[in-house]
Design a protein around this motif. Structure first.
Motif, PDB file in Angstrom:
ATOM      1  N   ALA A 106     -44.657  25.577 -45.740  1.00  0.00           N
ATOM      2  CA  ALA A 106     -45.365  25.561 -44.458  1.00  0.00           C
ATOM      3  C   ALA A 106     -44.440  25.875 -43.279  1.00  0.00           C
ATOM      4  N   PHE A 107     -43.279  25.221 -43.232  1.00  0.00           N
ATOM      5  CA  PHE A 107     -42.377  25.348 -42.084  1.00  0.00           C
ATOM      6  C   PHE A 107     -41.321  26.441 -42.263  1.00  0.00           C
ATOM      7  N   GLY A 108     -41.002  26.778 -43.513  1.00  0.00           N
ATOM      8  CA  GLY A 108     -39.890  27.687 -43.766  1.00  0.00           C
ATOM      9  C   GLY A 108     -38.575  26.930 -43.652  1.00  0.00           C
ATOM     10  N   SER A 109     -37.578  27.378 -44.351  1.00  0.00           N
ATOM     11  CA  SER A 109     -36.300  26.660 -44.362  1.00  0.00           C
ATOM     12  C   SER A 109     -35.632  26.641 -42.991  1.00  0.00           C
ATOM     13  N   GLU A 110     -35.928  27.625 -42.153  1.00  0.00           N
ATOM     14  CA  GLU A 110     -35.292  27.681 -40.836  1.00  0.00           C
ATOM     15  C   GLU A 110     -35.822  26.619 -39.874  1.00  0.00           C
ATOM     16  N   ARG A 111     -36.944  25.979 -40.208  1.00  0.00           N
ATOM     17  CA  ARG A 111     -37.493  24.927 -39.339  1.00  0.00           C
ATOM     18  C   ARG A 111     -37.476  23.566 -40.028  1.00  0.00           C
ATOM     19  N   CYS A 112     -36.629  23.424 -41.052  1.00  0.00           N
ATOM     20  CA  CYS A 112     -36.487  22.147 -41.758  1.00  0.00           C
ATOM     21  C   CYS A 112     -35.041  21.674 -41.693  1.00  0.00           C
ATOM     22  N   MET A 113     -34.866  20.376 -41.759  1.00  0.00           N
ATOM     23  CA  MET A 113     -33.539  19.771 -41.784  1.00  0.00           C
ATOM     24  C   MET A 113     -33.572  18.578 -42.724  1.00  0.00           C
ATOM     25  N   LEU A 114     -32.414  18.139 -43.163  1.00  0.00           N
ATOM     26  CA  LEU A 114     -32.314  16.987 -44.054  1.00  0.00           C
ATOM     27  C   LEU A 114     -31.851  15.769 -43.278  1.00  0.00           C
ATOM     28  N   GLY A 115     -32.311  14.607 -43.715  1.00  0.00           N
ATOM     29  CA  GLY A 115     -31.851  13.343 -43.164  1.00  0.00           C
ATOM     30  C   GLY A 115     -31.899  12.295 -44.255  1.00  0.00           C
ATOM     31  N   SER A 116     -31.005  11.341 -44.199  1.00  0.00           N
ATOM     32  CA  SER A 116     -30.965  10.371 -45.298  1.00  0.00           C
ATOM     33  C   SER A 116     -31.847   9.151 -45.066  1.00  0.00           C
ATOM     34  N   ASN A 117     -32.002   8.707 -43.815  1.00  0.00           N
ATOM     35  CA  ASN A 117     -32.725   7.468 -43.526  1.00  0.00           C
ATOM     36  C   ASN A 117     -32.188   6.333 -44.410  1.00  0.00           C
ATOM     37  N   PHE A 118     -30.883   6.374 -44.634  1.00  0.00           N
ATOM     38  CA  PHE A 118     -30.328   5.558 -45.698  1.00  0.00           C
ATOM     39  C   PHE A 118     -30.454   4.048 -45.493  1.00  0.00           C
ATOM     40  N   THR A 119     -30.426   3.577 -44.305  1.00  0.00           N
ATOM     41  CA  THR A 119     -30.549   2.133 -44.150  1.00  0.00           C
ATOM     42  C   THR A 119     -31.815   1.624 -44.826  1.00  0.00           C
ATOM     43  N   VAL A 120     -32.905   2.343 -44.683  1.00  0.00           N
ATOM     44  CA  VAL A 120     -34.160   1.970 -45.330  1.00  0.00           C
ATOM     45  C   VAL A 120     -34.162   2.405 -46.799  1.00  0.00           C
ATOM     46  N   GLU A 121     -33.645   3.591 -47.065  1.00  0.00           N
ATOM     47  CA  GLU A 121     -33.656   4.135 -48.425  1.00  0.00           C
ATOM     48  C   GLU A 121     -32.897   3.261 -49.418  1.00  0.00           C
ATOM     49  N   LYS A 122     -31.893   2.538 -48.944  1.00  0.00           N
ATOM     50  CA  LYS A 122     -31.107   1.760 -49.906  1.00  0.00           C
ATOM     51  C   LYS A 122     -31.905   0.605 -50.509  1.00  0.00           C
ATOM     52  N   THR A 124     -34.601   1.167 -52.098  1.00  0.00           N
ATOM     53  CA  THR A 124     -35.216   1.732 -53.304  1.00  0.00           C
ATOM     54  C   THR A 124     -34.303   2.646 -54.107  1.00  0.00           C
ATOM     55  N   SER A 125     -33.180   3.038 -53.550  1.00  0.00           N
ATOM     56  CA  SER A 125     -32.300   3.969 -54.256  1.00  0.00           C
ATOM     57  C   SER A 125     -30.892   3.906 -53.683  1.00  0.00           C
ATOM     58  N   SER A 126     -29.996   4.629 -54.295  1.00  0.00           N
ATOM     59  CA  SER A 126     -28.624   4.688 -53.804  1.00  0.00           C
ATOM     60  C   SER A 126     -28.444   5.906 -52.902  1.00  0.00           C
ATOM     61  N   TYR A 127     -27.396   5.868 -52.115  1.00  0.00           N
ATOM     62  CA  TYR A 127     -27.059   6.999 -51.254  1.00  0.00           C
ATOM     63  C   TYR A 127     -26.884   8.260 -52.091  1.00  0.00           C
ATOM     64  N   ASN A 128     -26.182   8.120 -53.206  1.00  0.00           N
ATOM     65  CA  ASN A 128     -25.953   9.242 -54.104  1.00  0.00           C
ATOM     66  C   ASN A 128     -27.280   9.801 -54.638  1.00  0.00           C
ATOM     67  N   ALA A 129     -28.221   8.946 -54.993  1.00  0.00           N
ATOM     68  CA  ALA A 129     -29.510   9.400 -55.525  1.00  0.00           C
ATOM     69  C   ALA A 129     -30.274  10.235 -54.501  1.00  0.00           C
ATOM     70  N   VAL A 130     -30.242   9.801 -53.239  1.00  0.00           N
ATOM     71  CA  VAL A 130     -30.935  10.541 -52.190  1.00  0.00           C
ATOM     72  C   VAL A 130     -30.327  11.931 -52.032  1.00  0.00           C
ATOM     73  N   TRP A 131     -29.011  12.011 -51.926  1.00  0.00           N
ATOM     74  CA  TRP A 131     -28.376  13.312 -51.719  1.00  0.00           C
ATOM     75  C   TRP A 131     -28.436  14.189 -52.956  1.00  0.00           C
ATOM     76  N   MET A 132     -28.397  13.605 -54.118  1.00  0.00           N
ATOM     77  CA  MET A 132     -28.551  14.396 -55.338  1.00  0.00           C
ATOM     78  C   MET A 132     -29.969  14.952 -55.447  1.00  0.00           C
ATOM     79  N   ALA A 133     -30.958  14.191 -54.964  1.00  0.00           N
ATOM     80  CA  ALA A 133     -32.333  14.688 -54.951  1.00  0.00           C
ATOM     81  C   ALA A 133     -32.456  15.912 -54.050  1.00  0.00           C
ATOM     82  N   TYR A 134     -31.766  15.869 -52.910  1.00  0.00           N
ATOM     83  CA  TYR A 134     -31.795  17.038 -52.023  1.00  0.00           C
ATOM     84  C   TYR A 134     -31.149  18.221 -52.702  1.00  0.00           C
TER      85      TYR A 134
END
Length: 134
Positions: A106-122, A124-134
């Motif tokens: 929908a947005f194309g890669s040029e209008r997307c960015m990554l973020g970890s939201n890690f404080t909340v993500e931890k 349910t998962s590890s920091y490594n799991a989030v970045w490996m998923a990306y």
């Protein structure tokens, strides 16, 4: 927020100070926000956490996708691929992939960015799991 005239005026003032707005909302609010944002093309808006999809429910997915497509039609909107656990606490790379693919389509890669939201993500998962998923 959209029902508040004071909030709408304040939002419009963002154009005067040249800043962006991060939008975090429920999937049911995406389409109403798209309609509102279409009247504010000079304000860049970053939609957080994939637009808060919910895994598993077909109707909910349709509502989410309709909102994503409405927002993506606006050139001043961008998507932050983050907050993966908001889609479901037991998310996996394979369960989240279709959502990310739809957002990228929908947005194309040029209008997307990554973020970890890690404080909340931890919760349910590890920091490594989030970045490996990306």
């Amino acid at each position: 927020m959209l029902a508040s005239s004071a909030w709408r005026r304040g939002f419009g003032a963002l154009a005067d100070v040249n800043v962006s707005f991060d939008l975090t909302c429920r999937h049911t609010q995406l389409s109403p926000f798209a309609k509102f944002l279409s009247k504010h093309p000079d304000i860049p808006v970053i939609v957080d956490h994939l637009g808060s999809p919910v895994l598993g429910d077909g109707h909910v997915q349709e509502v989410w996708l309709d909102g994503i497509q409405a927002l993506a039609a606006l050139p001043n909107t961008f998507m932050k691929i983050s907050g993966l656990s908001q889609a479901g606490s037991h998310w996996s790379t394979s369960s989240i992939r279709p959502l990310v693919d739809q957002v990228l389509g929908a947005f194309g890669s040029e209008r997307c960015m990554l973020g970890s939201n890690f404080t909340v993500e931890k919760l349910t998962s590890s920091y490594n799991a989030v970045w490996m998923a990306y």
